[in-house]
Design a protein around this motif. Structure first.
Motif, PDB file in Angstrom:
ATOM      1  N   ASP A 197       0.861  -1.272   0.106  1.00 30.25           N
ATOM      2  CA  ASP A 197      -0.141  -0.102  -0.134  1.00 30.25           C
ATOM      3  C   ASP A 197       0.997   1.203   0.144  1.00 30.25           C
ATOM      4  N   PHE A 198       1.940   1.257   0.856  1.00 29.48           N
ATOM      5  CA  PHE A 198       2.806   2.396   0.800  1.00 29.48           C
ATOM      6  C   PHE A 198       3.588   2.679  -0.501  1.00 29.48           C
ATOM      7  N   LYS A 199       4.131   1.575  -0.900  1.00 27.96           N
ATOM      8  CA  LYS A 199       4.620   1.843  -2.284  1.00 27.96           C
ATOM      9  C   LYS A 199       3.729   2.139  -3.368  1.00 27.96           C
ATOM     10  N   SER A 200       2.558   1.601  -3.410  1.00 26.13           N
ATOM     11  CA  SER A 200       1.480   2.086  -4.422  1.00 26.13           C
ATOM     12  C   SER A 200       1.114   3.552  -4.323  1.00 26.13           C
ATOM     13  N   HIS A 201       0.963   4.017  -3.100  1.00 25.57           N
ATOM     14  CA  HIS A 201       0.674   5.220  -2.651  1.00 25.57           C
ATOM     15  C   HIS A 201       1.626   6.320  -3.313  1.00 25.57           C
ATOM     16  N   TYR A 202       2.798   6.054  -3.126  1.00 27.38           N
ATOM     17  CA  TYR A 202       4.008   6.788  -3.312  1.00 27.38           C
ATOM     18  C   TYR A 202       4.534   6.407  -4.733  1.00 27.38           C
ATOM     19  N   GLY A 203       3.980   5.424  -5.394  1.00 31.22           N
ATOM     20  CA  GLY A 203       4.378   5.225  -6.815  1.00 31.22           C
ATOM     21  C   GLY A 203       5.857   4.474  -6.930  1.00 31.22           C
ATOM     22  N   LEU A 204       6.226   3.663  -5.864  1.00 31.21           N
ATOM     23  CA  LEU A 204       7.641   3.241  -5.879  1.00 31.21           C
ATOM     24  C   LEU A 204       7.366   1.788  -6.570  1.00 31.21           C
ATOM     25  N   THR A 205       8.352   1.825  -7.518  1.00 34.71           N
ATOM     26  CA  THR A 205       8.452   0.526  -8.388  1.00 34.71           C
ATOM     27  C   THR A 205       9.820   0.183  -8.715  1.00 34.71           C
ATOM     28  N   GLY A 206      10.108  -1.069  -9.226  1.00 37.58           N
ATOM     29  CA  GLY A 206      11.689  -1.588  -9.376  1.00 37.58           C
ATOM     30  C   GLY A 206      12.124  -0.802 -10.439  1.00 37.58           C
ATOM     31  N   GLN A 207      11.072  -0.146 -11.341  1.00 39.08           N
ATOM     32  CA  GLN A 207      11.769   0.760 -12.781  1.00 39.08           C
ATOM     33  C   GLN A 207      12.571   1.747 -12.058  1.00 39.08           C
ATOM     34  N   ASP A 208      11.967   2.452 -11.016  1.00 37.45           N
ATOM     35  CA  ASP A 208      12.839   3.607 -10.214  1.00 37.45           C
ATOM     36  C   ASP A 208      14.133   3.090  -9.917  1.00 37.45           C
ATOM     37  N   GLU A 209      14.212   1.864  -9.173  1.00 36.20           N
ATOM     38  CA  GLU A 209      15.421   1.500  -8.759  1.00 36.20           C
ATOM     39  C   GLU A 209      16.408   1.209 -10.011  1.00 36.20           C
ATOM     40  N   LYS A 210      16.054   0.533 -10.719  1.00 38.17           N
ATOM     41  CA  LYS A 210      16.972   0.291 -11.970  1.00 38.17           C
ATOM     42  C   LYS A 210      17.320   1.604 -12.701  1.00 38.17           C
ATOM     43  N   TYR A 211      16.347   2.668 -12.726  1.00 39.27           N
ATOM     44  CA  TYR A 211      16.875   3.723 -13.559  1.00 39.27           C
ATOM     45  C   TYR A 211      17.803   4.557 -12.886  1.00 39.27           C
ATOM     46  N   ILE A 212      17.686   4.754 -11.314  1.00 33.77           N
ATOM     47  CA  ILE A 212      18.819   5.662 -10.772  1.00 33.77           C
ATOM     48  C   ILE A 212      19.976   4.870 -10.593  1.00 33.77           C
ATOM     49  N   GLU A 213      19.852   3.527 -10.678  1.00 40.42           N
ATOM     50  CA  GLU A 213      21.432   2.808 -10.467  1.00 40.42           C
ATOM     51  C   GLU A 213      22.065   2.924 -11.890  1.00 40.42           C
ATOM     52  N   ALA A 214      21.366   2.786 -12.949  1.00 37.92           N
ATOM     53  CA  ALA A 214      21.728   3.291 -14.127  1.00 37.92           C
ATOM     54  C   ALA A 214      22.287   4.422 -14.407  1.00 37.92           C
ATOM     55  N   ARG A 215      21.539   5.304 -13.846  1.00 32.93           N
ATOM     56  CA  ARG A 215      22.183   6.808 -13.926  1.00 32.93           C
ATOM     57  C   ARG A 215      23.648   7.266 -13.080  1.00 32.93           C
ATOM     58  N   ASN A 216      23.376   6.343 -11.869  1.00 34.18           N
ATOM     59  CA  ASN A 216      24.571   6.519 -10.971  1.00 34.18           C
ATOM     60  C   ASN A 216      25.794   6.002 -11.637  1.00 34.18           C
ATOM     61  N   GLU A 217      25.654   4.699 -12.443  1.00 31.14           N
ATOM     62  CA  GLU A 217      26.575   4.061 -13.216  1.00 31.14           C
ATOM     63  C   GLU A 217      27.182   5.122 -14.122  1.00 31.14           C
ATOM     64  N   LEU A 218      26.380   5.981 -14.839  1.00 33.62           N
ATOM     65  CA  LEU A 218      26.790   6.869 -15.787  1.00 33.62           C
ATOM     66  C   LEU A 218      27.653   7.950 -14.962  1.00 33.62           C
ATOM     67  N   VAL A 219      27.405   8.206 -13.951  1.00 36.40           N
ATOM     68  CA  VAL A 219      28.207   9.335 -13.237  1.00 36.40           C
ATOM     69  C   VAL A 219      29.558   8.634 -12.859  1.00 36.40           C
ATOM     70  N   THR A 220      29.558   7.383 -12.571  1.00 36.94           N
ATOM     71  CA  THR A 220      30.889   6.559 -12.091  1.00 36.94           C
ATOM     72  C   THR A 220      31.745   6.312 -13.272  1.00 36.94           C
ATOM     73  N   GLN A 221      31.142   5.985 -14.454  1.00 38.93           N
ATOM     74  CA  GLN A 221      31.806   5.951 -15.716  1.00 38.93           C
ATOM     75  C   GLN A 221      32.556   7.443 -15.960  1.00 38.93           C
ATOM     76  N   GLY A 222      31.637   8.694 -16.061  1.00 41.08           N
ATOM     77  CA  GLY A 222      32.164  10.042 -16.248  1.00 41.08           C
ATOM     78  C   GLY A 222      33.319  10.174 -15.210  1.00 41.08           C
ATOM     79  N   ARG A 223      33.186   9.738 -14.208  1.00 41.70           N
ATOM     80  CA  ARG A 223      34.316  10.112 -12.949  1.00 41.70           C
ATOM     81  C   ARG A 223      35.828   9.281 -13.574  1.00 41.70           C
ATOM     82  N   ASN A 224      35.393   8.096 -14.072  1.00 39.46           N
ATOM     83  CA  ASN A 224      36.514   7.272 -14.574  1.00 39.46           C
ATOM     84  C   ASN A 224      37.141   7.908 -15.831  1.00 39.46           C
ATOM     85  N   LEU A 225      36.332   8.594 -16.635  1.00 39.62           N
ATOM     86  CA  LEU A 225      36.881   9.347 -17.859  1.00 39.62           C
ATOM     87  C   LEU A 225      37.785  10.381 -17.186  1.00 39.62           C
TER      88      LEU A 225
END
Length: 926
Positions: free
Chosen positions: A762-790
């Motif tokens: 119920d909490f997750k539904s009310h606040y729109g929390l899904t696994g897609q949000d988690e995957k998206y931010i982790e992909a974005r954070n990976e992009l940051v990591t790659q940029g820092r490596n550059l």
């Protein structure tokens, strides 16, 4: 805070309304969680072993208190008979006197005085560690009400024929001058000798026959008490000696040559001396052959009058003289090197002497049966599981327990010996006359009970037994009940009904047999029920070299010094990080320093919240699951950023992992979860990403992000509390999270705040929390990591503002673009679907798209090319070294699997570094 907790009695867990023994046993509402403190010696100071054990107990108690259990941790100290008596005797020696000069009554008074002066030291130190014990229930194993239980247990076992008195071989410590149990003997391997001695064989007329029977012994001094020589009945070397006599050298005693299958034909000469008063095997052999027993040593390990010319000599002095005399008489056949396990007193390290002595014993086997079944049938769970097998093996091969000690400090055995009829009266109340003949000429036994006899009763005695009738509604039905019951006064048994059996015992494996097994036997014998439901054995804390910590080695830091230097929270957290389930702990002060840094990070994270949001926000309880979740303001689902949703999902994951770790006593897993969630996910990623909101102009979104931060922080402090009780209490109040909570739910102290629950659907539904949000931010954070490596590959300082360009694989929200710009420390972050990289541009491909770093104007192309080529040469050289090792069969086939895997990983790492450098060179040469 420690003073506040104790002053306000916040750890107290009172029993419910009293019930009398005459009433039916009814469990009170609310499940109890009860733990007994393994009682440290009253002589003790807090050492690293105590600290580790007590920290783990406190973590479990605080967790269970927050989950709504009626958590009770009962503290106490043990009178520690031998240790305490030795300390006071040393004190008396410095005053030029002794216990014998004082007399028993005055000596006992002196020990009580010593106890009042020094006895509470370790409990006071526990308060500094943060131990949340109910100090109003503090016990001492010689308190009056516990002494009543000790006497009752002794009398009842005696009435059932399970306690008896007799002369048997015991482990005798000449230094402590008392018998000690098998468990108190520590065996060490020593290089010694095996002496072969010629015993003259007598002819039929009683004169020497000229033949010798050569025996082997590791203790020549005990030959003074020999009563026979034994040979194996099938040993062909000695068949002609059957029925003959031998003459005992030096003593001239005539002794028989006997046959017994116990004798090993392969050890030594195949003939053994029989000394029933000084060897357990010889004692059993002597009983089989009805041989006498001659004790040739006194309490101090000196030869007594039975030793003739050697009387008065120390056992080792006598050994040297006996060997010399045998050699002088031509009776010493040989001296051979021999490695032997020598038993030492665990208390004073003196070599123990097996010695015939009249002692009191408990017949263990019938008591052990129920205790074995309790574990086999799963009523008692032992963790780690490997210790269950150890427990069962020992219990199934258990020997009778010598419970008497020749001390003056302890529970005096309630037995009186009659000078008239020479029988013994055992009684609950001191008798005026012999129960057998009525004579008033009776004297109480001088011995006291083994300390473990009283401590083994603690789960039942601390809750009021024997002053009520044991209930018949508890326990495992398939385990037999005791046949007899003691019904004392019809006393209040509310404590028993509320808190027995206890829930968990956390202790060291080294007292599995001393204490744990005996408590299980006592629980079933006297209460008809198990004393605890779960046992968790901690590992042993060792130094970095794997050595057990001890004062003699000088490798054991003082926990109080570490607390003064780093803080109690840092010591608790740092130690738990290196505490894998049931394994020994390699202590490193760096872990405690890490714990301190962790606390500083937590403090600063809360300061950040106050800096970005002020301190005057009024707490408002969320409309979703208000009984569980509280926030500083209402969270608006429509204003949640992708980072907000991600951190809420990570919080949910952390809560679930923490619950699993606690249920399985995996303290290092729990601290690992906390470290990852707080330091990495919350601080390194979410807090840094949230600055994009706080640096912006959207006031509503800022307030919403503050609400998310408060939601997460208020839960995080509760997750941390069992490990970090002091700083979390300070921050709980300092952040204002306590202000809008009822006193019994965190308003008075964080320890009453509800333990976080996983976020439900119920909490997750009310606040729109899904696994897609988690995957998206982790992909974005990976992009940051790659940029820092550059940036690092191009050797550009992290502080330098530069430009990045992204060719996205999916649409990026404006918030995420700002976060990427912030986290990459970019002067500009351009999103271009049609970007075509030019020369001198470094590129990396990630899930969210291709990231480009134009190098024009940022670096000296020639200098950077030269640097990268030099670095590539170094990398390739290191990789070649590892490749050469892995190509060598002499290496790959001989090293352990973990070493081989380590080298393969090392090669992969060097190759990956080489690929990065090659990419950078390619970009420069583009």
């Amino acid at each position: 805070w420690a003073e506040y907790w104790v002053r306000e009695n916040l750890f107290a867990q009172p029993a419910p309304e009293p019930t009398l023994a005459s009433e039916a046993s009814v469990r009170p509402a609310g499940e109890a969680f009860t733990v007994l403190l393994p009682p440290p010696n009253v002589t003790g100071q807090l050492h690293m072993g105590h600290m580790f054990e007590q920290a783990e107990i406190d973590i479990m108690v605080r967790w269970r208190r927050m989950t709504g259990r009626r958590a009770l941790w009962v503290p106490g100290t043990d009178h520690a008979g031998i240790a305490t008596q030795l300390m006071v005797e040393r004190q008396l020696a410095t005053e030029g006197t002794s216990r014998q000069q004082l007399g028993r009554e005055a000596f006992e008074a002196r020990v009580w005085e010593w106890k009042r002066h020094y006895g509470g030291a370790i409990l006071d130190q526990m308060k500094r560690l943060g131990a949340s014990v109910d100090w109003q229930r503090e016990y001492f194993t010689m308190d009056d009400h516990l002494s009543v239980a000790v006497r009752e247990a002794f009398v009842r076992l005696h009435e059932q024929g399970l306690i008896y008195r007799g002369a048997y071989i015991v482990n005798w410590c000449p230094r402590c001058q008392t018998a000690i149990s098998d468990l108190e003997v520590v065996y060490d391997e020593h290089k010694g000798h095996l002496w072969e001695i010629n015993y003259p064989v007598l002819a039929a007329d009683g004169k020497d026959s000229g033949e010798f029977l050569t025996i082997s012994t590791t203790r020549p001094e005990t030959m003074l008490g020999d009563v026979a020589v034994a040979i194996h009945p099938e040993d062909e070397r000695y068949l002609h000696l059957r029925g003959k006599l031998a003459r005992l050298p030096l003593v001239a005693r005539e002794i028989p040559i006997i046959l017994d299958e116990w004798v090993s034909r392969d050890f030594g000469t195949g003939a053994v001396k029989v000394t029933p008063a000084h060897d357990p095997n010889d004692f059993a052999l002597g009983q089989r052959h009805h041989l006498p027993s001659i004790n040739v040593m006194d309490d101090t390990g000196h030869i007594n009058a039975e030793g003739g010319a050697y009387a008065g000599l120390d056992r080792y002095v006598a050994r040297k003289k006996i060997v010399a005399d045998l050699e002088a008489q031509g009776l010493l056949a040989a001296i051979k090197d021999h490695t032997n396990n020598i038993g030492h007193c665990d208390r004073c390290k003196t070599v123990v002497e097996p010695r015939l002595s009249t002692q009191w014993f408990v017949k263990i086997q019938p008591l052990a049966d129920r205790a074995i079944e309790a574990v086999k049938q799963g009523y008692i769970r032992i963790t780690p599981e490997q210790y269950e097998k150890t427990y069962l093996n020992w219990m199934e091969n258990i020997h009778d327990w010598c419970i008497s000690r020749q001390l003056w400090w302890g529970h005096r055995i309630p037995a009186w010996h009659c000078a008239n009829c020479h029988k013994t009266t055992v009684a609950r109340v001191d008798p005026a006359a012999c129960s057998h003949c009525g004579s008033a000429q009776i004297t109480q036994e001088t011995d006291v009970l083994d300390t473990w006899f009283s401590s083994g009763l603690l789960p039942v005695s601390v809750f009021g037994w024997p002053n009520f009738k044991a209930p018949q509604t508890l326990g495992a039905p398939s385990i037999p009940r005791p046949s007899a019951e003691w019904v004392g006064e019809q006393a209040d048994r509310a404590d028993f009904d509320a808190f027995y059996p206890t829930s968990l015992l956390i202790t060291g494996f080294d007292i599995l047999f001393f204490w744990v097994a005996r408590m299980i036997m006592a629980g079933y014998e006297f209460m008809g029920d198990l004393p605890f439901q779960n046992v968790y054995f901690t590992g042993i804390i060792r130094d970095k070299q794997g050595r057990k910590m001890s004062k003699s080695l000088g490798n054991s830091p003082d926990p109080l010094d570490l607390i003064a230097k780093f803080g109690a929270d840092a010591l608790r957290f740092g130690t738990m990080r290196s505490a894998p389930l049931g394994q020994d702990i390699l202590f490193d002060e760096q872990n405690v320093e890490l714990g301190r840094n962790f606390c500083n990070k937590l403090w600063n994270a809360c300061r950040f919240r106050q800096m970005v949001g002020g301190t005057g926000v009024s707490p408002v309880v969320s409309g979703v699951s208000p009984e569980t979740f509280e926030v500083q303001a209402e969270i608006d689902p429509k204003l949640l950023t992708s980072d907000d949703k991600w951190i809420l999902l990570k919080l949910d994951q952390a809560i679930r992992e923490m619950n699993t770790a606690f249920a399985d006593y995996k303290f290092s897993d729990a601290t690992g979860t906390l470290y990852r969630f707080f330091w990495s996910e919350y601080c390194d990623w979410y807090v840094e990403a949230s600055k994009a909101v706080f640096f912006g102009n959207d006031a509503a979104r800022k307030a919403n992000t503050l609400a998310v931060i408060d939601f997460v922080l208020s839960h995080m402090l509760r997750l941390f509390h069992p490990f970090l009780p002091f700083i979390t209490e300070e921050l709980w109040h300092g952040m204002g999270y306590a202000e809008d909570m009822p006193e019994n739910q965190g308003g008075q102290t964080i320890m009453f705040a509800p333990w976080p629950k996983p976020l439900d659907d119920d909490f997750k539904s009310h606040y729109g929390l899904t696994g897609q949000d988690e995957k998206y931010i982790e992909a974005r954070n990976e992009l940051v990591t790659q940029g820092r490596n550059l940036r690092r590959t191009a050797n550009i300082a992290a502080s330098k503002k530069i430009k990045f360009i992204v060719k996205p694989a999916r649409e990026l929200a404006a918030h995420d673009v700002e976060v990427l710009k912030l986290l990459l420390n970019a002067e500009a972050f351009e999103v271009s679907a049609n970007y075509q990289p030019g020369k001198n541009t470094m590129t990396v491909r990630a899930e969210l798209g291709d990231l480009f770093l134009p190098l024009e104007g940022l670096i000296d192309k020639e200098a950077e090319t030269a640097r990268l080529k030099k670095e590539l040469e170094k990398i390739e050289a290191e990789a070649a070294k590892v490749e050469q090792k892995l190509a060598n069969p002499n290496f790959t086939q001989k090293v352990p699997a973990n070493v081989l895997a380590e080298h393969k990983q090392r090669l992969a790492d060097w190759q990956a570094k080489g690929d990065h450098v090659k990419s950078a060179l390619a970009a420069l040469q583009g």
